[in-house]
Design a protein around this motif. Structure first.
Motif, PDB file in Angstrom:
ATOM      1  N   LYS A 135       4.063   5.886  23.134  1.00 55.30           N
ATOM      2  CA  LYS A 135       4.289   5.252  21.952  1.00 55.30           C
ATOM      3  C   LYS A 135       3.629   5.680  20.727  1.00 55.30           C
ATOM      4  CE  LYS A 135       7.340   1.481  22.613  1.00 55.30           C
ATOM      5  NZ  LYS A 135       6.808   0.128  22.809  1.00 55.30           N
ATOM      6  N   LEU A 136       4.098   5.751  19.607  1.00 54.83           N
ATOM      7  CA  LEU A 136       3.544   6.007  18.201  1.00 54.83           C
ATOM      8  C   LEU A 136       3.492   4.757  17.301  1.00 54.83           C
ATOM      9  CD1 LEU A 136       2.407   7.634  16.209  1.00 54.83           C
ATOM     10  CD2 LEU A 136       4.671   8.365  15.638  1.00 54.83           C
ATOM     11  N   HIS A 137       2.174   4.346  17.118  1.00 46.69           N
ATOM     12  CA  HIS A 137       2.370   3.161  16.272  1.00 46.69           C
ATOM     13  C   HIS A 137       1.626   3.810  14.959  1.00 46.69           C
ATOM     14  CE1 HIS A 137       2.917   0.701  19.598  1.00 46.69           C
ATOM     15  NE2 HIS A 137       1.783   1.315  20.173  1.00 46.69           N
ATOM     16  N   ALA A 167      -1.192  -4.388   5.143  1.00 46.11           N
ATOM     17  CA  ALA A 167      -0.551  -3.033   5.580  1.00 46.11           C
ATOM     18  C   ALA A 167       0.948  -3.357   6.216  1.00 46.11           C
ATOM     19  CB  ALA A 167      -1.241  -2.205   6.518  1.00 46.11           C
ATOM     20  N   ASP A 168       1.726  -2.275   5.968  1.00 45.16           N
ATOM     21  CA  ASP A 168       2.930  -2.112   6.628  1.00 45.16           C
ATOM     22  C   ASP A 168       2.639  -1.178   8.167  1.00 45.16           C
ATOM     23  OD1 ASP A 168       4.859  -3.846   5.375  1.00 45.16           O
ATOM     24  OD2 ASP A 168       5.243  -2.083   4.091  1.00 45.16           O
ATOM     25  N   GLY A 169       3.680  -1.587   9.069  1.00 48.61           N
ATOM     26  CA  GLY A 169       3.538  -0.861  10.198  1.00 48.61           C
ATOM     27  C   GLY A 169       4.953  -0.680  10.946  1.00 48.61           C
ATOM     28  N   ASP A 170       4.877   0.435  11.939  1.00 47.55           N
ATOM     29  CA  ASP A 170       6.102   0.508  12.495  1.00 47.55           C
ATOM     30  C   ASP A 170       5.750   1.299  13.841  1.00 47.55           C
ATOM     31  OD1 ASP A 170       8.794   0.577  13.515  1.00 47.55           O
ATOM     32  OD2 ASP A 170       9.445   1.463  11.613  1.00 47.55           O
ATOM     33  N   SER A 171       6.630   1.374  14.996  1.00 41.08           N
ATOM     34  CA  SER A 171       6.466   1.830  16.298  1.00 41.08           C
ATOM     35  C   SER A 171       7.724   2.439  16.617  1.00 41.08           C
ATOM     36  CB  SER A 171       5.951   0.791  17.306  1.00 41.08           C
ATOM     37  OG  SER A 171       4.856   0.064  16.963  1.00 41.08           O
ATOM     38  N   LEU A 189     -12.195   1.497  10.005  1.00 44.51           N
ATOM     39  CA  LEU A 189     -10.975   1.149  10.307  1.00 44.51           C
ATOM     40  C   LEU A 189     -10.682   1.209  11.832  1.00 44.51           C
ATOM     41  CD1 LEU A 189      -7.993  -0.111   9.656  1.00 44.51           C
ATOM     42  CD2 LEU A 189      -7.353   2.481   9.171  1.00 44.51           C
ATOM     43  N   HIS A 190     -11.037   2.403  12.401  1.00 41.30           N
ATOM     44  CA  HIS A 190     -10.681   2.855  13.862  1.00 41.30           C
ATOM     45  C   HIS A 190     -11.466   1.836  14.659  1.00 41.30           C
ATOM     46  CE1 HIS A 190     -14.021   5.331  12.374  1.00 41.30           C
ATOM     47  NE2 HIS A 190     -14.339   5.390  13.845  1.00 41.30           N
ATOM     48  N   VAL A 191     -12.835   1.607  14.202  1.00 43.31           N
ATOM     49  CA  VAL A 191     -13.664   0.575  14.750  1.00 43.31           C
ATOM     50  C   VAL A 191     -12.921  -0.851  15.039  1.00 43.31           C
ATOM     51  CG1 VAL A 191     -15.936  -0.551  15.089  1.00 43.31           C
ATOM     52  CG2 VAL A 191     -15.720   2.002  14.280  1.00 43.31           C
ATOM     53  N   ASN A 192     -12.452  -1.446  13.913  1.00 49.28           N
ATOM     54  CA  ASN A 192     -11.918  -2.496  13.878  1.00 49.28           C
ATOM     55  C   ASN A 192     -10.498  -2.555  14.958  1.00 49.28           C
ATOM     56  OD1 ASN A 192     -13.574  -3.700  12.175  1.00 49.28           O
ATOM     57  ND2 ASN A 192     -12.423  -3.057  10.462  1.00 49.28           N
ATOM     58  N   VAL A 193      -9.713  -1.402  14.828  1.00 52.50           N
ATOM     59  CA  VAL A 193      -8.668  -1.223  15.726  1.00 52.50           C
ATOM     60  C   VAL A 193      -9.061  -1.251  17.339  1.00 52.50           C
ATOM     61  CG1 VAL A 193      -6.905   0.327  16.460  1.00 52.50           C
ATOM     62  CG2 VAL A 193      -7.295   0.184  14.283  1.00 52.50           C
ATOM     63  N   LYS A 235      -2.789  -5.120  25.036  1.00 52.01           N
ATOM     64  CA  LYS A 235      -1.497  -5.651  24.887  1.00 52.01           C
ATOM     65  C   LYS A 235      -0.562  -5.215  23.814  1.00 52.01           C
ATOM     66  CE  LYS A 235      -3.148  -9.437  27.947  1.00 52.01           C
ATOM     67  NZ  LYS A 235      -3.465 -10.761  28.079  1.00 52.01           N
ATOM     68  N   ASN A 236      -1.149  -5.433  22.702  1.00 47.52           N
ATOM     69  CA  ASN A 236      -0.488  -5.239  21.371  1.00 47.52           C
ATOM     70  C   ASN A 236      -0.887  -4.376  20.347  1.00 47.52           C
ATOM     71  OD1 ASN A 236       1.298  -5.474  19.240  1.00 47.52           O
ATOM     72  ND2 ASN A 236       1.618  -7.865  19.274  1.00 47.52           N
ATOM     73  N   PRO A 237      -0.922  -3.061  20.667  1.00 43.13           N
ATOM     74  CA  PRO A 237      -1.766  -2.209  19.699  1.00 43.13           C
ATOM     75  C   PRO A 237      -0.893  -1.910  18.375  1.00 43.13           C
ATOM     76  CG  PRO A 237      -0.613  -0.868  21.476  1.00 43.13           C
ATOM     77  CD  PRO A 237      -0.439  -2.322  21.901  1.00 43.13           C
ATOM     78  N   ALA A 238       0.182  -2.215  18.216  1.00 45.77           N
ATOM     79  CA  ALA A 238       0.775  -2.307  16.724  1.00 45.77           C
ATOM     80  C   ALA A 238       0.084  -3.271  16.055  1.00 45.77           C
ATOM     81  CB  ALA A 238       2.293  -2.303  16.967  1.00 45.77           C
ATOM     82  N   GLU A 239       0.042  -4.338  16.529  1.00 47.83           N
ATOM     83  CA  GLU A 239      -0.744  -5.338  15.875  1.00 47.83           C
ATOM     84  C   GLU A 239      -1.983  -5.150  15.566  1.00 47.83           C
ATOM     85  OE1 GLU A 239      -0.715  -9.492  14.143  1.00 47.83           O
ATOM     86  OE2 GLU A 239       1.123  -8.128  14.509  1.00 47.83           O
ATOM     87  N   ALA A 240      -2.826  -4.595  16.482  1.00 51.90           N
ATOM     88  CA  ALA A 240      -4.236  -4.330  16.299  1.00 51.90           C
ATOM     89  C   ALA A 240      -4.328  -3.481  15.152  1.00 51.90           C
ATOM     90  CB  ALA A 240      -4.814  -3.799  17.558  1.00 51.90           C
TER      91      ALA A 240
END
Length: 435
Positions: A249-251, A324-328, A196-200, A208-213
């Motif tokens: 920022k926290l994602h 997945a769901d996410g938030d920032s 997972l972290h490698v894909n991130v 540019k958009n770590p939340a999306e990543a």
């Protein structure tokens, strides 16, 4: 930084002394051959990095240096012609289409990688490149137990050296943390903790958009594992929760009922809602797809799983979603710590109770937070949890400062709106100040 470099040179000499020459075609790998089976191209970076992190860490190489070494060696492998490691093609049926996936021979590929890693160590022993540690304060406390379960199916990842592992050389701090709670076996949890972290980190939007990543990488990891599960007849799944700190920022992103929470100025802050079948939106999604949600000691999808989203669970797709769901959130500097944990913890300890437990621990240890997670795990077990328990506490401020603020102004720091209903009333800050 000079101290980091100076302290890191000795383990490289020791490593090269243990491996004075490259591995030949028939020589055994320096790590377990159990993970040396066929790999898809997408699995290569994660599989290689995981083997090397274990090897280098076991030889005293600092995580910061190890991550930089691994990044350099993995890059060299990926720039070679991987067709020489081609093992076989696998045909899988898509929606009306047939796709061909090339699998690579894991053992010969890992032998090549080890030799590249050894070459980088030889080069860097002469002169280490600069290693930039995080500017942000981070202190991590982690504790995990099998508890009364027959097997331990939880896994976790802590990666403060995220930038070094993925060659991100800008001036932005990044750190990654995750907890995975497997079910039906440990394969999905192991896989997710590896990839997972490698894909991130390799996602095109990571800068540019770590939340999306972060969010998209859950789905990619699910797709990768399903491909492996189909060819190897694996049936396991895993929930997962992750936190990516990027500058201020926290994602966060999650699947299932593992959770992340924040404590800010002594108050518990809820960041997310877990994916459970009884949620109205989750039930509607499942039923629209033709599945059902039934009560069998708890609410379950198709009478089986008590979570509605997860990586894996090939027999329950698409009802068990991999989306997945996410938030920032903005980090202001007033945050005390993050806590990531599996349901074995959160089913037994409420978020507002965490505040009292950690504060009690800091008072007993005079502000030493390294065993805070151990205290929380013990509380969950005392409260009746029989499940695997994993707790990861990421202090965003020095625990001694957190304790000092409490002792300075004890009445200003409560557990939040739920504090009055908390069954925990350990030593209060006020009481501690008078002892």
């Amino acid at each position: 930084m000079a101290l980091e470099v100076e302290a890191s040179g000795a383990p490289l000499s020791s490593f090269l002394k243990d491996f004075p020459s490259p591995l030949g075609p028939g020589e055994p790998l320096p790590w377990s051959s159990a993970g040396s089976g066929a790999l898809s191209k997408a699995e290569v970076p994660g599989a290689l990095a995981e083997r090397a992190r274990s090897l280098l860490g076991g030889r005293g190489v600092s995580p910061l240096l190890a991550a930089s070494l691994i990044h350099s060696a993995v890059n060299e492998v990926l720039q070679t012609d991987l067709t020489e490691f081609k093992q076989q093609n696998v045909e899988t049926e898509g929606e009306g289409d047939e796709e061909r996936f090339t699998l690579l021979d894991g053992e010969s590929l890992q032998r090549c990688f080890f030799n590249k890693l050894r070459d980088v160590c030889c080069e860097w022993q002469k002169q280490l490149p600069p290693l930039r540690p995080l500017k942000r304060f981070l202190l991590v406390s982690i504790h995990a137990i099998r508890n009364t379960r027959r097997k331990m199916e939880d896994r976790h990842v802590l990666l403060p050296e995220f930038n070094q592992l993925f060659g991100l050389s800008d001036d932005t701090d990044r750190a990654f943390f995750a907890v995975f709670d497997g079910h039906g076996g440990v394969d999905a949890a192991n896989y997710s903790a590896t990839h997972l972290h490698v894909n991130v980190g390799l996602h095109e939007e990571i800068v540019k958009n770590p939340a999306e990543a972060l969010k998209c990488s859950f789905q990619k990891t699910d797709e990768m594992f399903l491909f492996k599960a189909k060819r190897e007849k694996l049936r396991s799944g895993t929930t997962g929760v992750s936190a990516l700190i990027v500058g201020n920022k926290l994602h966060i992103a999650w699947l299932g009922d593992s959770q992340v929470m924040l404590v800010q100025q002594g108050k518990a802050v809820t960041l997310m809602e877990p994916h459970k079948p009884e949620r109205e939106d989750e039930r509607a999604r499942i039923e629209t797809l033709g599945g059902c949600v039934t009560y069998m000691d708890c609410w379950r999808v198709n009478g089986t799983l008590a979570v509605s989203r997860a990586i894996g669970d090939i027999c329950q797709k698409p009802y068990i979603s991999g989306d997945a769901d996410g938030d920032s959130f903005e980090l202001t500097g007033s945050e005390d710590y993050l806590l990531l944990a599996c349901d074995g913890f959160f089913d037994a300890v409420k978020p507002y109770e965490v505040v009292d437990l950690v504060l009690d621990h800091l008072m007993q240890t005079k502000g030493v937070g390294l065993k805070a997670a151990e205290r929380l795990v013990a509380a969950a077990k005392e409260n009746g949890s029989s499940d695997n328990i994993t707790v990861l506490v990421v202090f965003l401020r020095d625990p001694q400062d957190i304790l000092a603020d409490c002792l300075k102004d004890p009445k200003s720091l409560g557990a939040g709106d739920d504090a009055q209903s908390s069954p925990f009333n350990f030593l209060s800050c006020e009481a501690a100040a008078t002892q």
